[in-house]
Motif scaffolding. Structure first.
Motif, short mmCIF file in Angstrom:
data_model
loop_
_atom_site.label_atom_id
_atom_site.label_comp_id
_atom_site.label_asym_id
_atom_site.label_seq_id
_atom_site.Cartn_x
_atom_site.Cartn_y
_atom_site.Cartn_z
N UNK A 136 0.85 -1.21 0.00
CA UNK A 136 0.00 0.00 0.00
C UNK A 136 0.88 1.25 0.00
N UNK A 137 1.94 1.21 0.80
CA UNK A 137 2.85 2.36 0.88
C UNK A 137 3.51 2.62 -0.47
N UNK A 138 3.92 1.55 -1.14
CA UNK A 138 4.55 1.69 -2.45
C UNK A 138 3.57 2.31 -3.42
N UNK A 139 2.32 1.86 -3.36
CA UNK A 139 1.31 2.40 -4.26
C UNK A 139 1.09 3.90 -4.01
N UNK A 140 1.16 4.28 -2.73
CA UNK A 140 0.90 5.69 -2.39
C UNK A 140 1.95 6.63 -2.97
N UNK A 141 3.11 6.11 -3.39
CA UNK A 141 4.16 6.97 -3.97
C UNK A 141 3.67 7.63 -5.25
N UNK A 142 2.66 7.06 -5.86
CA UNK A 142 2.13 7.61 -7.10
C UNK A 142 1.64 9.05 -6.92
N UNK A 152 5.03 15.48 4.05
CA UNK A 152 3.58 15.48 3.88
C UNK A 152 3.05 14.05 3.72
N UNK A 153 3.76 13.24 2.96
CA UNK A 153 3.33 11.87 2.72
C UNK A 153 3.44 11.03 3.99
N UNK A 154 4.49 11.29 4.78
CA UNK A 154 4.66 10.54 6.03
C UNK A 154 3.53 10.88 7.00
N UNK A 155 3.15 12.16 7.05
CA UNK A 155 2.03 12.56 7.93
C UNK A 155 0.73 11.95 7.39
N UNK A 156 0.57 11.99 6.05
CA UNK A 156 -0.61 11.40 5.41
C UNK A 156 -0.73 9.93 5.74
N UNK A 192 10.43 6.14 8.29
CA UNK A 192 11.67 6.75 7.79
C UNK A 192 11.98 6.29 6.38
N UNK A 193 11.81 4.99 6.11
CA UNK A 193 12.09 4.48 4.76
C UNK A 193 11.09 5.06 3.77
N UNK A 194 9.85 5.16 4.21
CA UNK A 194 8.82 5.72 3.33
C UNK A 194 9.18 7.16 2.96
N UNK A 195 9.61 7.92 3.95
CA UNK A 195 10.03 9.32 3.71
C UNK A 195 11.17 9.35 2.69
N UNK A 196 12.15 8.47 2.88
CA UNK A 196 13.30 8.43 1.96
C UNK A 196 12.86 8.00 0.56
N UNK A 197 11.92 7.05 0.51
CA UNK A 197 11.42 6.57 -0.79
C UNK A 197 10.70 7.70 -1.52
N UNK A 247 11.15 -0.16 0.44
CA UNK A 247 10.10 -0.30 1.46
C UNK A 247 9.90 -1.77 1.81
N UNK A 248 9.85 -2.60 0.76
CA UNK A 248 9.63 -4.04 0.98
C UNK A 248 10.77 -4.63 1.82
N UNK A 249 12.00 -4.25 1.47
CA UNK A 249 13.15 -4.79 2.20
C UNK A 249 13.12 -4.35 3.67
N UNK A 250 12.64 -3.14 3.91
CA UNK A 250 12.59 -2.64 5.30
C UNK A 250 11.60 -3.43 6.14
N UNK A 251 10.39 -3.72 5.58
CA UNK A 251 9.42 -4.47 6.39
C UNK A 251 9.89 -5.90 6.64
#
Lengths: 264, 408
Positions: B199-205, B259-263, B289-294, B365-369
């Motif tokens: 889901x997180x990966x998809x949200x990068x869109x 913004x995305x991390x807060x979202x 943190x990884x999501x923010x970096x991604x 993201x996948x590697x982090x989880x």
């Protein structure tokens, strides 16, 4: 004779460019864009310490000539030298010693007039000397401190042009290239800009190359003039000598007569 | 000189309040909206249902008795809990579903040699009808189980043998247990985090497309406002123009990253508040943190991917169009990540996808989880290498003459 051999005779490389007779030399320069020949064996010498006017109708090759001098366009053949340095070989060095104002050059709208000056000052003079150089620009622009602190998108066309010209002149470059700096401006703004350019050359002794469609303006500002048509120089010299040679009352008549002779 | 470009670009970007607000607010609005949509939208839809009992019958299998009236009431209550309005008599309302308990239902349902059926008419134009059918099915599944067990017990009694209905109805079953790629047992929470990574990966869109506006403006916009030509005649090295713009535009990446991390936190807060399940516990600091970096690297990668096109574009419109095509095409990676593990794809396809920087954002993201931090770091390095290569291509394509003479 090797290409450029005669140029060394006219310049004086031992003075490191400072004792040059000519700020720029173009010899037998041609440039084409697809099927359109913009310059055809154009030869031109821009003297040092003077305002040099390049006049001609639309599409004559004025802007292409200036862009070649400003290192933005590469000529197809011929020889080009700016401040004793051959182009395009030494374009990086040339850029450090010229200032260029393209036709209709804009400002960065979200920056203030002062910041627009400061940006170019930083590029040319570095962070440490930027404020000092920008102060010169502020003075040349003639704008009040209040106006300089306003965002540039709030400026009138005249104000924008004054800042743009100040941005070029504050650098006190060895050669300043101004492409139609007064086009589209009202009488008062045009007058003010002409005075600024004349004062600048008088004060600094640096060369300025200037284009305009307003031949009366060119006659007033320029020490020397070249007439360009269809990518060729028709004639050049001081306004008074050209008028005398063509038995003309003004440069407009000179241009018409020179054009007639060329086409005959 | 690089300082001068960054100084100017940062001032320029930070004063474009409207675009900046859109970029910052988009993930803050979209992520909670996605969360709310998944929970509320179906429930908020009103559906109309009509339940008819034509049987009015009763029947028993051993001691297990049913009545059609009782079944109709259970179906009505279940549909009500799914947001349906139950009509006593169909009127002008457009029905989503109509449930009919036909004559003979109770008899057939309790018989040992017949089957009973309930008829459902569904409105094909209604998405709510699907939810209604699922609700009715859940009632019937429960009833079917009860009746089947009763029939088995009755047959056993008649045959004089003990029968366990479960061993006949479910002779085989599946017991899912979760393990990580190394084969070690993991908890349900850890298993869910892998789904979460998709889901997180998809949200990068949502963060890659808006950044196009800034990137295009920083080059084509300058050209159209006639500020670029003068800049090109300055002693600024070409690399410092490209790098200066890239570094400044990455500010957008930082803004969208925050913004995305807060979202993301809001995305999980809403179900937590609704269902009382602590969804936030699935979010670890490493994951945020990884999501923010991604997010940050995805924005910078977007810049790097479209820069070669923008440098050669004649107009703002063509730059935007081509950029959208490129970013849109590359963003399919984010869709793919919902359904497939990119690193498990067949060789040629996987290598092609690995050339797209977004793939590495997803894999990070996948590697982090999965707690594969070294692997996550490797993907960070991959994405940075691709960004550097694309920047180099942009620099090679940089031609003053082409920039000046391209049509506007």
């Amino acid at each position: 004779m090797m290409e450029g051999e005669g140029i060394l005779h006219e310049t004086d490389s031992s003075l490191g460019g400072k004792g040059l007779r000519y700020a720029a030399i173009l010899r037998e320069v041609s440039k084409s864009f697809k099927n359109m020949k913009a310059l055809r064996n154009l030869t031109l010498k821009v003297p040092q310490g003077k305002v040099f006017g390049l006049i001609g109708p639309n599409g004559a090759g004025k802007t292409t000539t200036l862009r070649i001098l400003a290192t933005l366009v590469r000529h197809d053949s011929g020889y080009v030298e700016v401040l004793g340095m051959e182009l395009p070989k030494m374009r990086v060095e040339v850029r450090k010693r010229i200032a260029y104002l393209p036709e209709d050059a804009g400002l960065y709208g979200r920056l203030t007039g002062w910041e627009n000056l400061l940006y170019y000052a930083m590029i040319y003079a570095g962070k440490r000397r930027a404020e000092e150089v920008a102060m010169k620009g502020a003075e040349i622009s003639g704008l009040s401190e209040e106006d300089l602190n306003r965002k540039a998108h709030e400026y009138s066309k005249g104000m924008s042009r004054r800042v743009a010209i100040a941005r070029a002149l504050m650098l006190e470059a060895d050669l300043t290239i101004l492409d139609e700096p007064t086009s589209g401006l009202d009488v008062v703004s045009s007058y003010s800009i002409r005075e600024t350019i004349k004062d600048y050359v008088k004060r600094t002794g640096k060369a300025v190359i200037f284009t305009s469609h307003n031949l009366l303006e060119v006659e007033e500002v320029c020490d020397e003039v070249a007439l360009i048509h269809q990518g060729r120089i028709l004639d050049s010299g001081s306004a008074s000598s050209l008028k005398s040679n063509y038995r003309a009352r003004n440069l407009e008549e000179v241009f018409i007569k020179a054009l007639g002779l060329a086409e005959a | 000189m690089l300082y001068a470009v960054i100084w100017k670009e940062l001032r320029d970007i930070s004063r474009d309040y409207k675009t900046l607000a859109v970029i910052a607010l988009l993930p803050l609005v979209m992520m909670p909206l996605m969360s709310m949509a998944s929970i509320y939208v179906q429930k908020a839809q009103t559906g109309y249902a009509y339940v008819v009992d034509e049987d009015h019958g009763e029947g028993c299998v051993g001691s297990t008795c049913i009545s059609s009236e009782e079944i109709a009431e259970i179906i009505k209550k279940t549909l009500l809990s799914h947001g349906f309005v139950i009509l006593d008599h169909p009127g002008k309302e457009i029905l989503d579903i109509k449930v009919v308990i036909p004559r003979g239902f109770s008899h057939n349902a309790t018989s040992l040699n017949a089957t009973a059926e309930i008829i459902i008419y569904q409105n094909v134009a209604s998405s709510k009808a699907q939810e209604g059918i699922a609700a009715v099915n859940s009632v019937l599944n429960d009833l079917t189980r009860r009746l089947a067990e009763a029939k088995i017990r009755l047959l056993g009694k008649k045959a004089g043998i003990y029968v366990n209905p479960g061993s006949i109805l479910d002779p085989l079953s599946l017991k899912p247990l979760y393990v990580n790629p190394e084969g070690q047992s993991v908890s349900y929470k850890e298993a869910f985090q892998v789904t979460l990574a998709r889901i997180l990966s998809f949200s990068l869109i949502f963060v890659t497309t808006p950044s196009i506006a800034y990137i295009t403006d920083s080059i084509v916009g300058e050209k159209e406002r006639k500020t670029f030509e003068a800049l090109l005649a300055t002693p600024l090295p070409r690399w410092s123009i490209i790098l200066g713009k890239a570094v400044s535009t990455s500010l957008i990446g930082l803004v969208t990253g925050v913004s995305d991390a807060v979202g993301l936190i809001l995305f999980f807060t809403i179900p937590s508040l609704t269902y009382g399940i602590n969804m936030l516990s699935f979010l670890t600091p490493q994951l945020v943190g990884t999501h923010f970096l991604a997010v940050y690297l995805s924005v910078v990668a977007s810049l790097a991917m479209i820069l070669p096109i923008i440098i050669r574009s004649g107009s703002y419109r063509s730059a935007q169009t081509f950029s959208l095509i490129i970013i849109g095409g590359a963003s399919t990676i984010f869709f793919m990540s919902l359904y497939a593990d990119l690193s498990n794809l067949q060789a040629p396809l996987m290598y092609i996808l690995y050339l797209i920087p977004y793939t590495h954002a997803v894999e990070m993201i996948r590697a982090t989880v999965l707690n594969h931090y070294l692997n996550a770091l490797l993907h960070v390095l991959y994405i940075m290498a691709i960004i550097s290569a694309l920047m180099w291509v942009s620099l090679e394509l940089f031609s003053e003459e082409k920039i000046i003479y391209s049509r506007t």
